[in-house]
Design a protein around this motif. Structure first.
Motif, PDB file in Angstrom:
ATOM      1  N   TYR A  91      11.320   2.982  -0.141  1.00  0.00           N
ATOM      2  CA  TYR A  91      10.204   3.838  -0.566  1.00  0.00           C
ATOM      3  C   TYR A  91       8.988   3.423   0.245  1.00  0.00           C
ATOM      4  N   TRP A  92       8.489   4.295   1.056  1.00  0.00           N
ATOM      5  CA  TRP A  92       7.321   3.972   1.879  1.00  0.00           C
ATOM      6  C   TRP A  92       7.461   2.602   2.559  1.00  0.00           C
ATOM      7  N   TYR A  93       8.612   2.431   3.202  1.00  0.00           N
ATOM      8  CA  TYR A  93       8.839   1.266   4.072  1.00  0.00           C
ATOM      9  C   TYR A  93       8.842  -0.056   3.327  1.00  0.00           C
ATOM     10  N   SER A  94       9.216  -0.002   2.052  1.00  0.00           N
ATOM     11  CA  SER A  94       9.203  -1.213   1.250  1.00  0.00           C
ATOM     12  C   SER A  94      10.064  -0.983   0.012  1.00  0.00           C
ATOM     13  N   ILE A 117      10.324  -3.729   9.614  1.00  0.00           N
ATOM     14  CA  ILE A 117       9.893  -3.265   8.293  1.00  0.00           C
ATOM     15  C   ILE A 117      10.248  -4.288   7.207  1.00  0.00           C
TER      16      ILE A 117
END
Lengths: 234, 234
Positions: B68-71, B128
């Motif tokens: 989710y959103w790079y995390s 990431i």
């Protein structure tokens, strides 16, 4: 005059105990400026539509938080997941964030000098913030250099005074990183200040202001001369 | 026999709607193995002491989540922030995680091929995931290569079959990334399977198993010969 513009900034403060944080209380006072909206996020209850509207009115979005396990606290991640819906945030969406700026203001419990390969933390803050850089890239936002608050509790009064100025500049200076704009920003701030201080201090501050302006025009002269020399050589 | 060891694995599944996720339901079935504990985290309520005890009994900790959103989703970040207290998690603490392994099993909604500089996502998954790598470094854990579930919804049955085997291997194979161990792991799994299938299939699978063992011993012969040649040359 360059940098004379005016930007609107939204600071999303993600911290589970904002009121108990001396760092956040200090920054809150510093951020008490007409062009800045201070928006605390300390619970998992998010008013999605309201916060999306706030973003739409903003030029610069600053996500501000203490670094918890090399990332934002869960309250802020929850806000990001809830508010930045595909429908709202994607470049082809209505509420597009294209062209807006994304800044990160991060406070550290471990010294900033440890964030380098081989030192205690082993990774740089630029590396650790890549998920936010990827977010900015996806939304076609301009990613700003991260603003670091380095172990606030250990800072001297002088360091805190510098922090305050640099933080205000991070929130409000158009075109961060442009030297001319930085000087303009300081000149503006100082002019505002002079208008409010007692007469005896006014004179002293006016002298400082004149000196800065003078330095700036000297620098501009130097730059112009340099350019003329370069043009002649070509 | 190398790789014949046995490790205990804890899978922390961070997903706000685990039951509705076909990806997570598929992985849950695949993870139904005696040495694996499957631990869903889908709310912000965390039983800190209980989960700390689970970690202490574990050799390999796998954080599993959709990106989710790079995390990680907020529910998982909250679990990390709550459970990995300084007192519990730091190398000098009682519950020290020193020497345990940390794996990341991440499912992607966007194709894995886009996670490269210049492509859609512009950053690699290794970049990431740096916050998790930094976490492993801080806790003196061994950081494992990230296990990627690439757009599960678009995978063919054959791809899903391969995914299942590779996922089981990610959870249970000692010394991930060692080729010999990979073969041993497959031989063990196949031997277990042969014991359970009807007689007519048993013969066919035994032939495959013999072939794999034969290939492995041929490879070992080659490696030994190569070593002898090197030793002679020195």
């Amino acid at each position: 005059m360059s940098g004379g513009g005016f930007i609107k900034t939204l600071v999303i403060v993600g911290h589970p105990q904002i009121e108990d944080s001396s760092t956040q209380q200090f920054l809150k006072k510093a951020a008490d400026l007409s062009e800045v909206t201070w928006h605390p996020v300390n619970t998992f209850n998010v008013e999605v539509a309201k916060d999306q509207a706030l973003i739409q009115q903003t030029d610069r979005l600053v996500l501000q938080f203490p670094l918890y396990w090399y990332s934002a606290p869960a309250v802020l991640k929850n806000w990001i997941d809830q508010v930045l819906t595909r429908h709202f945030a994607y470049p082809d969406a209505m509420g597009s964030l294209v062209g807006k700026e994304l800044g990160i203001a991060v406070s550290l419990g471990s010294p900033a000098r440890n964030f380098v390969a081989g030192a205690g933390e082993n990774f740089s803050l630029s590396q650790i913030m890549i998920p936010f850089q990827a977010l900015a890239h996806k939304l076609q936002m301009t990613y700003l250099p991260t603003f670091v608050i380095d172990q606030f509790g250990y800072q001297s009064d002088e360091m805190k005074a510098k922090l305050l100025i640099n933080y205000q500049r991070y929130l409000t200076q158009p075109r961060l990183g442009h030297f001319d704009d930085q000087t303009d920003w300081l000149v503006n701030k100082l002019s505002e200040l002079i208008a409010t201080v007692p007469e005896d201090k006014k004179q002293q501050l006016t002298l400082i202001l004149d000196q800065i302006k003078n330095d700036q025009s000297t620098l501009e002269d130097l730059q112009m001369n340099l350019k003329m020399i370069q043009d002649t050589e070509e």
